[in-house]
Design a protein around this motif. Structure first.
Motif, PDB file in Angstrom:
ATOM      1  N   ARG A 122       0.902  11.539   2.228  1.00 16.83           N
ATOM      2  CA  ARG A 122       0.412  12.426   3.297  1.00 16.83           C
ATOM      3  C   ARG A 122       0.796  13.869   3.004  1.00 16.83           C
ATOM      4  NH1 ARG A 122      -0.899   9.313   7.826  1.00 16.83           N
ATOM      5  NH2 ARG A 122       0.020   7.234   7.811  1.00 16.83           N
TER       6      ARG A 122
ATOM      7  N   ARG B 152     -13.770   5.279  12.572  1.00 12.07           N
ATOM      8  CA  ARG B 152     -12.631   4.924  13.436  1.00 12.07           C
ATOM      9  C   ARG B 152     -12.789   5.529  14.824  1.00 12.07           C
ATOM     10  NH1 ARG B 152      -9.788   6.763   8.847  1.00 12.07           N
ATOM     11  NH2 ARG B 152      -8.824   5.125   7.604  1.00 12.07           N
TER      12      ARG B 152
ATOM     13  N   GLU C 132       0.879  -1.169   0.000  1.00  6.76           N
ATOM     14  CA  GLU C 132       0.000   0.000   0.000  1.00  6.76           C
ATOM     15  C   GLU C 132       0.912   1.213   0.000  1.00  6.76           C
ATOM     16  OE1 GLU C 132      -2.316  -0.517   3.557  1.00  6.76           O
ATOM     17  OE2 GLU C 132      -3.768  -1.752   2.480  1.00  6.76           O
TER      18      GLU C 132
ATOM     19  N   ASP D 160      -0.477  -5.338   8.385  1.00  6.21           N
ATOM     20  CA  ASP D 160      -0.001  -4.362   7.388  1.00  6.21           C
ATOM     21  C   ASP D 160       1.115  -3.456   7.921  1.00  6.21           C
ATOM     22  OD1 ASP D 160      -1.986  -5.422   5.793  1.00  6.21           O
ATOM     23  OD2 ASP D 160      -3.272  -3.664   5.820  1.00  6.21           O
TER      24      ASP D 160
ATOM     25  N   ALA E  56      -2.129  13.175  10.153  1.00  6.40           N
ATOM     26  CA  ALA E  56      -3.339  12.609  10.763  1.00  6.40           C
ATOM     27  C   ALA E  56      -3.130  11.105  10.888  1.00  6.40           C
ATOM     28  CB  ALA E  56      -4.568  12.900   9.907  1.00  6.40           C
ATOM     29  N   GLY E  57      -3.904  10.473  11.755  1.00  6.28           N
ATOM     30  CA  GLY E  57      -3.874   9.012  11.849  1.00  6.28           C
ATOM     31  C   GLY E  57      -2.578   8.483  12.436  1.00  6.28           C
ATOM     32  N   THR E  58      -2.084   7.391  11.830  1.00  5.34           N
ATOM     33  CA  THR E  58      -0.978   6.664  12.467  1.00  5.34           C
ATOM     34  C   THR E  58       0.313   7.479  12.560  1.00  5.34           C
ATOM     35  OG1 THR E  58      -0.461   5.626  10.365  1.00  5.34           O
ATOM     36  CG2 THR E  58      -1.816   4.356  11.867  1.00  5.34           C
TER      37      THR E  58
ATOM     38  N   ILE F  23       1.065   5.150   0.755  1.00 14.88           N
ATOM     39  CA  ILE F  23       0.307   6.197   1.434  1.00 14.88           C
ATOM     40  C   ILE F  23       0.980   7.536   1.165  1.00 14.88           C
ATOM     41  CG2 ILE F  23      -0.348   7.107   3.721  1.00 14.88           C
ATOM     42  CD1 ILE F  23      -0.591   4.101   4.560  1.00 14.88           C
TER      43      ILE F  23
ATOM     44  N   ASP G 256     -13.172   5.993   2.256  1.00 16.32           N
ATOM     45  CA  ASP G 256     -12.589   4.924   3.089  1.00 16.32           C
ATOM     46  C   ASP G 256     -11.066   4.945   2.981  1.00 16.32           C
ATOM     47  OD1 ASP G 256     -14.987   3.870   3.965  1.00 16.32           O
ATOM     48  OD2 ASP G 256     -14.642   1.859   3.158  1.00 16.32           O
ATOM     49  N   SER G 257     -10.551   5.384   1.839  1.00 15.29           N
ATOM     50  CA  SER G 257      -9.096   5.279   1.605  1.00 15.29           C
ATOM     51  C   SER G 257      -8.401   6.644   1.575  1.00 15.29           C
ATOM     52  CB  SER G 257      -8.834   4.526   0.304  1.00 15.29           C
ATOM     53  OG  SER G 257      -9.365   5.231  -0.788  1.00 15.29           O
ATOM     54  N   CYS G 258      -9.176   7.713   1.771  1.00 15.17           N
ATOM     55  CA  CYS G 258      -8.594   9.076   1.817  1.00 15.17           C
ATOM     56  C   CYS G 258      -9.049   9.735   3.115  1.00 15.17           C
ATOM     57  CB  CYS G 258      -9.154   9.961   0.710  1.00 15.17           C
ATOM     58  SG  CYS G 258      -8.972   9.363  -0.961  1.00 15.17           S
ATOM     59  N   ARG G 259      -8.252  10.667   3.639  1.00 12.04           N
ATOM     60  CA  ARG G 259      -8.775  11.573   4.667  1.00 12.04           C
ATOM     61  C   ARG G 259      -9.157  12.867   3.974  1.00 12.04           C
ATOM     62  NH1 ARG G 259      -5.247   8.860   8.298  1.00 12.04           N
ATOM     63  NH2 ARG G 259      -6.489   7.991   9.997  1.00 12.04           N
TER      64      ARG G 259
ATOM     65  N   ASP H 126      -4.653  12.895   3.419  1.00  8.35           N
ATOM     66  CA  ASP H 126      -3.799  11.760   3.048  1.00  8.35           C
ATOM     67  C   ASP H 126      -4.633  10.754   2.280  1.00  8.35           C
ATOM     68  OD1 ASP H 126      -5.275  10.205   4.905  1.00  8.35           O
ATOM     69  OD2 ASP H 126      -3.828  10.526   6.499  1.00  8.35           O
ATOM     70  N   PHE H 127      -3.983   9.782   1.684  1.00  6.62           N
ATOM     71  CA  PHE H 127      -4.724   8.718   0.980  1.00  6.62           C
ATOM     72  C   PHE H 127      -3.816   7.525   0.740  1.00  6.62           C
ATOM     73  CE2 PHE H 127      -2.889   9.287  -3.275  1.00  6.62           C
ATOM     74  CZ  PHE H 127      -2.434  10.594  -3.209  1.00  6.62           C
ATOM     75  N   LYS H 128      -4.471   6.425   0.414  1.00  4.51           N
ATOM     76  CA  LYS H 128      -3.761   5.162   0.153  1.00  4.51           C
ATOM     77  C   LYS H 128      -4.090   4.673  -1.255  1.00  4.51           C
ATOM     78  CE  LYS H 128      -5.794   1.539   0.743  1.00  4.51           C
ATOM     79  NZ  LYS H 128      -6.393   0.339   0.165  1.00  4.51           N
TER      80      LYS H 128
HETATM   81  P1  TYD Z   1      -3.002   5.726   8.363  1.00  4.48           P
HETATM   82  O1  TYD Z   1      -3.110   6.966   9.165  1.00  4.48           O
HETATM   83  O2  TYD Z   1      -1.625   5.210   8.118  1.00  4.48           O
HETATM   84  O3  TYD Z   1      -3.754   4.522   9.037  1.00  4.48           O
HETATM   85  P2  TYD Z   1      -5.251   4.337   9.552  1.00  4.48           P
HETATM   86  O4  TYD Z   1      -6.070   4.120   8.307  1.00  4.48           O
HETATM   87  O5  TYD Z   1      -5.159   3.070  10.385  1.00  4.48           O
HETATM   88  O6  TYD Z   1      -5.611   5.535  10.354  1.00  4.48           O
HETATM   89  O7  TYD Z   1      -3.751   5.958   6.976  1.00  4.48           O
HETATM   90  C1  TYD Z   1      -3.353   6.936   6.046  1.00  4.48           C
HETATM   91  C2  TYD Z   1      -4.389   6.991   4.931  1.00  4.48           C
HETATM   92  O8  TYD Z   1      -4.379   5.794   4.162  1.00  4.48           O
HETATM   93  C3  TYD Z   1      -5.822   7.142   5.423  1.00  4.48           C
HETATM   94  O9  TYD Z   1      -6.524   8.023   4.556  1.00  4.48           O
HETATM   95  C4  TYD Z   1      -6.399   5.773   5.351  1.00  4.48           C
HETATM   96  C5  TYD Z   1      -5.625   5.111   4.252  1.00  4.48           C
HETATM   97  N1  TYD Z   1      -5.388   3.682   4.520  1.00  4.48           N
HETATM   98  C6  TYD Z   1      -6.223   2.738   3.973  1.00  4.48           C
HETATM   99  O10 TYD Z   1      -7.173   3.067   3.238  1.00  4.48           O
HETATM  100  N2  TYD Z   1      -5.981   1.400   4.234  1.00  4.48           N
HETATM  101  C7  TYD Z   1      -4.952   0.992   5.007  1.00  4.48           C
HETATM  102  O11 TYD Z   1      -4.774  -0.235   5.210  1.00  4.48           O
HETATM  103  C8  TYD Z   1      -4.082   1.971   5.572  1.00  4.48           C
HETATM  104  C9  TYD Z   1      -2.934   1.584   6.449  1.00  4.48           C
HETATM  105  C10 TYD Z   1      -4.345   3.305   5.302  1.00  4.48           C
END
Ligand code: TYD
Length: 245
Positions: free
Chosen positions: A91, A217, A87, A126, A95-97, A89, A198-201, A172-174
């Motif tokens: 940023r 979350r 994956e 992961d 935010a997040g992790t 990511i 689901d995959s972007c903030r 951020d996004f993945k």
């Molecule tokens: P991150 O802050 O690393 O983790 P979490 O999703 O546990 O808070 O996530 C960064 C961005 O990537 C966020 O927008 C969510 C996305 N993401 C996913 O869609 N799937 C994933 O498995 C991970 C680790 C992140």
């Protein structure tokens, strides 16, 4: 249809033509490596519409991707690829992790756009990995990595513009990429999976209200309302969701 794979938020079925797959969006929501799970009725439909619209918009660029067309409320037709188990990511704002891992304050604009990689492996939750780990484990070669990174930066600029036009800040996004094999046995690395809240903030530019999966979350509530707000701002006409408010 023959089920090929079931993930946390999507199912993949054998497609109608050779080399195609039907991607089905479920209502399941997971967070913190699936330790937190729930069903959010209607989420899959909205993500299917938003992700389809974003992939269609990416057609304005020459970035290769797996999306062919949306088939129904929950299904889209995509090209079959071999998913690269990484994956990526991107940023722009903390935010997040990254906040937990490095003690950075949420909302801090990062001085430069940051790239991170995670290994796609549920059993190992992961883990974050470096480019050297990717090389050591032979998950992708150097040429593939250069394509993945440069494409991710282009997508970042493209999405930043797309969302800023509708008063949304991309935090951020993945992304995930796959190998698309042609008849000669050669392959191209193309963008796969989904691009959705689901995959972007995604935050409202002015109020900084969270319009993404952080509502789930962090038990903030109002996930469907927030995802619907994004769809409305994108002028997407959603079907009736039959969601009790
Ligand atoms: P991150 O802050 O690393 O983790 P979490 O999703 O546990 O808070 O996530 C960064 C961005 O990537 C966020 O927008 C969510 C996305 N993401 C996913 O869609 N799937 C994933 O498995 C991970 C680790 C992140």
């Amino acid at each position: 249809m023959k089920l090929l794979y079931e993930g946390k938020a999507k199912k993949l079925f054998k497609g109608p033509q050779k080399g195609t797959i039907v991607q089905y969006f479920k209502d399941d929501a997971t967070a913190f490596n699936a330790q937190k799970k729930d069903t959010v009725i209607g989420k899959g439909i909205i993500n299917n519409y938003i992700s389809s619209r974003i992939f269609q918009a990416i057609n304005q660029t020459d970035i290769p991707h797996h999306f062919i067309k949306r088939l129904s409320e929950r299904e889209q037709l995509i090209k079959e690829v071999e998913i690269i188990p990484i994956e990526i990511i991107i940023r722009k704002v903390a935010a997040g992790t990254i906040c937990k891992r490095l003690g950075i304050k949420e909302g801090q604009v990062l001085p430069n756009t940051l790239v991170e990689f995670c290994l796609k492996n549920d059993e190992l939750s992961d883990p974050i990995i470096s480019r050297e780990h990717i090389e050591m484990m032979q998950l992708a070669n150097n040429f593939e990595m250069e394509t993945i990174i440069s494409t991710a930066f282009r997508i970042s600029d493209f999405l930043t513009g797309l969302f800023s036009m509708i008063q949304i800040q991309l935090i951020d996004f993945k992304l995930e990429f796959g190998r698309f094999y042609n008849s000669n046995g050669f392959h191209e690395v193309i963008l796969a999976d989904e691009i959705s809240p689901d995959s972007c903030r995604l935050w409202d530019i002015k109020t900084k209200k969270k319009l993404d999966k952080d509502r789930f979350r962090r038990n903030l509530g109002g996930l469907i309302e927030a995802y619907t707000d994004i769809a409305n701002r994108m002028s997407i006409k959603l079907p009736e969701l039959n969601v009790e408010k």
